[in-house]
Design an enzyme around this catalytic site. Sequence first.
Site, PDB file in Angstrom:
ATOM      1  N   THR A   1       0.819  -1.220   0.000  1.00 57.92           N
ATOM      2  CA  THR A   1       0.000   0.000   0.000  1.00 57.92           C
ATOM      3  C   THR A   1       0.845   1.259   0.000  1.00 57.92           C
ATOM      4  OG1 THR A   1      -0.154  -0.015   2.417  1.00 57.92           O
ATOM      5  CG2 THR A   1      -1.928  -1.109   1.203  1.00 57.92           C
TER       6      THR A   1
ATOM      7  N   HIS B   1       9.642  -1.478   2.208  1.00 58.00           N
ATOM      8  CA  HIS B   1       9.681  -1.601   3.669  1.00 58.00           C
ATOM      9  C   HIS B   1       9.570  -3.073   4.048  1.00 58.00           C
ATOM     10  CE1 HIS B   1       5.586  -0.738   2.310  1.00 58.00           C
ATOM     11  NE2 HIS B   1       5.174  -1.572   3.248  1.00 58.00           N
TER      12      HIS B   1
HETATM   13  P1  5GP Z   1       2.236  -2.513   3.083  1.00 64.57           P
HETATM   14  O1  5GP Z   1       0.809  -2.968   3.051  1.00 64.57           O
HETATM   15  O2  5GP Z   1       2.530  -1.460   2.031  1.00 64.57           O
HETATM   16  O3  5GP Z   1       3.215  -3.639   3.057  1.00 64.57           O
HETATM   17  O4  5GP Z   1       2.410  -1.850   4.498  1.00 64.57           O
HETATM   18  C1  5GP Z   1       2.238  -0.502   4.772  1.00 64.57           C
HETATM   19  C2  5GP Z   1       2.257  -0.369   6.289  1.00 64.57           C
HETATM   20  O5  5GP Z   1       2.555   0.981   6.593  1.00 64.57           O
HETATM   21  C3  5GP Z   1       0.929  -0.693   6.953  1.00 64.57           C
HETATM   22  O6  5GP Z   1       1.155  -1.697   7.933  1.00 64.57           O
HETATM   23  C4  5GP Z   1       0.485   0.625   7.579  1.00 64.57           C
HETATM   24  O7  5GP Z   1      -0.124   0.454   8.819  1.00 64.57           O
HETATM   25  C5  5GP Z   1       1.792   1.380   7.705  1.00 64.57           C
HETATM   26  N1  5GP Z   1       1.712   2.826   7.576  1.00 64.57           N
HETATM   27  C6  5GP Z   1       1.093   3.516   6.583  1.00 64.57           C
HETATM   28  N2  5GP Z   1       1.299   4.844   6.737  1.00 64.57           N
HETATM   29  C7  5GP Z   1       2.063   4.975   7.858  1.00 64.57           C
HETATM   30  C8  5GP Z   1       2.625   6.111   8.527  1.00 64.57           C
HETATM   31  O8  5GP Z   1       2.426   7.278   8.149  1.00 64.57           O
HETATM   32  N3  5GP Z   1       3.385   5.872   9.623  1.00 64.57           N
HETATM   33  C9  5GP Z   1       3.612   4.595  10.089  1.00 64.57           C
HETATM   34  N4  5GP Z   1       4.393   4.481  11.168  1.00 64.57           N
HETATM   35  N5  5GP Z   1       3.106   3.512   9.473  1.00 64.57           N
HETATM   36  C10 5GP Z   1       2.338   3.691   8.378  1.00 64.57           C
END
Ligand code: 5GP
Length: 136
Positions: free
Chosen positions: A95, A100
């Site tokens: 997302t 990360h």
């Molecule tokens: P993905 O689904 O892209 O692998 O994970 C994105 C992660 O980033 C999600 O677990 C979400 O909760 C976290 N996240 C999104 N925006 C922010 C933010 O502004 N700060 C922090 N600390 N986490 C975020």
Amino acid sequence: MADNCIFCKIANGEIPSRTVYEDDDFRAILDLGPATKGHTLILPKVHADNLYELPDKIGERLIPVAKGVAGLLKQKLTCAGLNLVQNNGEAAGQTVNHFHLHIIPRYENDGQKILWNPTKPADEELDAVLSAIMGK
Ligand code: 5GP
Ligand code: ZN
């Protein structure tokens, strides 16, 4: 840094975050929507959309950094286990388009499922996949 990338801004300290580890190449922060207590994201400071774009010199350091953060979480939060998760592409659940690595501490009966449904392909299907990957 990429324009309008929130993780670039967080990784480089422009936006404050709950940082549990930082060095010249990485910042590890608490996820704002944690799966479990201590769910941490390791962010490279350099922008890469995903694993395909991650510079090798950053990739080489990633596992040692993850190992250090994992040890910290294990020691301080006494988690019973830990999952590493790393999503690439919308279809895989990505997302935020800045690479990360999730470090997700696990606790007995924590109510989370970070698993998949195993399938049972025939040998021929596995052979076809192998050919698709390795064939010329
Ligand atoms: P993905 O689904 O892209 O692998 O994970 C994105 C992660 O980033 C999600 O677990 C979400 O909760 C976290 N996240 C999104 N925006 C922010 C933010 O502004 N700060 C922090 N600390 N986490 C975020
Ligand atoms: Zn970025």
